[in-house]
Design a protein around this motif. Structure first.
Motif, PDB file in Angstrom:
ATOM      1  N   THR A   5       0.854  -1.177   0.000  1.00  0.00           N
ATOM      2  CA  THR A   5       0.000   0.000   0.000  1.00  0.00           C
ATOM      3  C   THR A   5       0.897   1.236   0.000  1.00  0.00           C
ATOM      4  O   THR A   5       2.107   1.140   0.259  1.00  0.00           O
ATOM      5  CB  THR A   5      -0.927   0.031   1.234  1.00  0.00           C
ATOM      6  N   HIS A   6       0.322   2.376  -0.272  1.00  0.00           N
ATOM      7  CA  HIS A   6       1.119   3.608  -0.268  1.00  0.00           C
ATOM      8  C   HIS A   6       0.332   4.759   0.342  1.00  0.00           C
ATOM      9  O   HIS A   6      -0.904   4.712   0.416  1.00  0.00           O
ATOM     10  CB  HIS A   6       1.577   3.967  -1.682  1.00  0.00           C
ATOM     11  N   ARG A   7       1.088   5.752   0.769  1.00  0.00           N
ATOM     12  CA  ARG A   7       0.514   6.983   1.285  1.00  0.00           C
ATOM     13  C   ARG A   7       1.568   8.077   1.207  1.00  0.00           C
ATOM     14  O   ARG A   7       2.750   7.797   0.980  1.00  0.00           O
ATOM     15  CB  ARG A   7       0.020   6.810   2.711  1.00  0.00           C
ATOM     16  N   ARG A  10       4.474  11.770   6.286  1.00  0.00           N
ATOM     17  CA  ARG A  10       4.197  12.853   7.234  1.00  0.00           C
ATOM     18  C   ARG A  10       5.470  13.163   8.019  1.00  0.00           C
ATOM     19  O   ARG A  10       6.371  12.327   8.105  1.00  0.00           O
ATOM     20  CB  ARG A  10       3.099  12.437   8.207  1.00  0.00           C
ATOM     21  N   PHE A  58       6.393   9.807  -0.957  1.00  0.00           N
ATOM     22  CA  PHE A  58       5.552   8.631  -0.747  1.00  0.00           C
ATOM     23  C   PHE A  58       6.230   7.588   0.141  1.00  0.00           C
ATOM     24  O   PHE A  58       7.453   7.433   0.105  1.00  0.00           O
ATOM     25  CB  PHE A  58       5.248   7.953  -2.088  1.00  0.00           C
TER      26      PHE A  58
END
Length: 180
Positions: A5-7, A10, A58
């Motif tokens: 998965t990716h995001r 932060r 990312f």
């Protein structure tokens, strides 16, 4: 095996990212560089936290563990991190005439050859193209060149960073035309 998965990264991810990068430099560069060049690489490579603040960096995860990271930038800096000796240039690029920058690509040594790097590159290229960029450039480590070539990047020039503690670190500037 769980899916990747990716995001977007932060600020609170920075300690984990720095640790991953240290492991990656130590483990993945050793077949391409001398031990002295690997040590010097820590002063050349690394995360430019401006990418995280810009929202262009990312993370790829599997089961909550960071498998890799990388970003793109609309700023002039081609490479170098917060702690590197490389001077960074925050000036904005013009998507009509300049190439977006692919920056700070790292795969955790425990996740190599599992599609992490390709996933990050695809995310970065798509985001840069969505912002109007038609080309992308990067400064590749020697260990990254095979992946980048397989993903359509071509060498532009071979360069060396340094001297750092009397050592030069070889790098390859690479570029690619982005899909519309």
């Amino acid at each position: 095996m769980a899916e990747l998965t990716h995001r977007i990264a932060r600020i609170d991810d920075l300690p984990a990212l720095h640790a991953l990068m240290g492991r990656a430099i130590e483990a993945l560069q050793q077949d391409f560089l001398t031990p002295e060049q690997v040590r010097a690489s820590h002063k050349v490579m690394g995360l430019d936290s401006q990418l995280v603040r810009d929202g262009t960096y990312f993370l790829v995860e599997r089961d909550g563990q960071i498998a890799g990271c990388g970003g793109w930038s609309w700023r002039a800096t081609l490479f170098g991190g917060d702690d590197s000796v490389i001077e960074r240039e925050p000036a904005p690029l013009d998507p009509a005439t300049d190439a977006a920058r692919i920056r700070a690509m790292y795969t955790d040594p425990g996740f190599v050859r599992q599609g992490v790097g390709r996933m990050i590159l695809a995310l970065c290229e798509r985001a840069a193209a969505d912002h109007g960029f038609r080309r992308a450039e990067m400064m590749a480590t020697l260990s990254g060149v095979p992946l980048y070539r397989a993903c359509g990047y071509e060498p532009i020039e071979q360069v060396s960073a340094g001297p750092i503690e009397g050592v030069m670190v070889p790098l390859v500037r690479m570029g690619k035309v982005l899909a519309a």
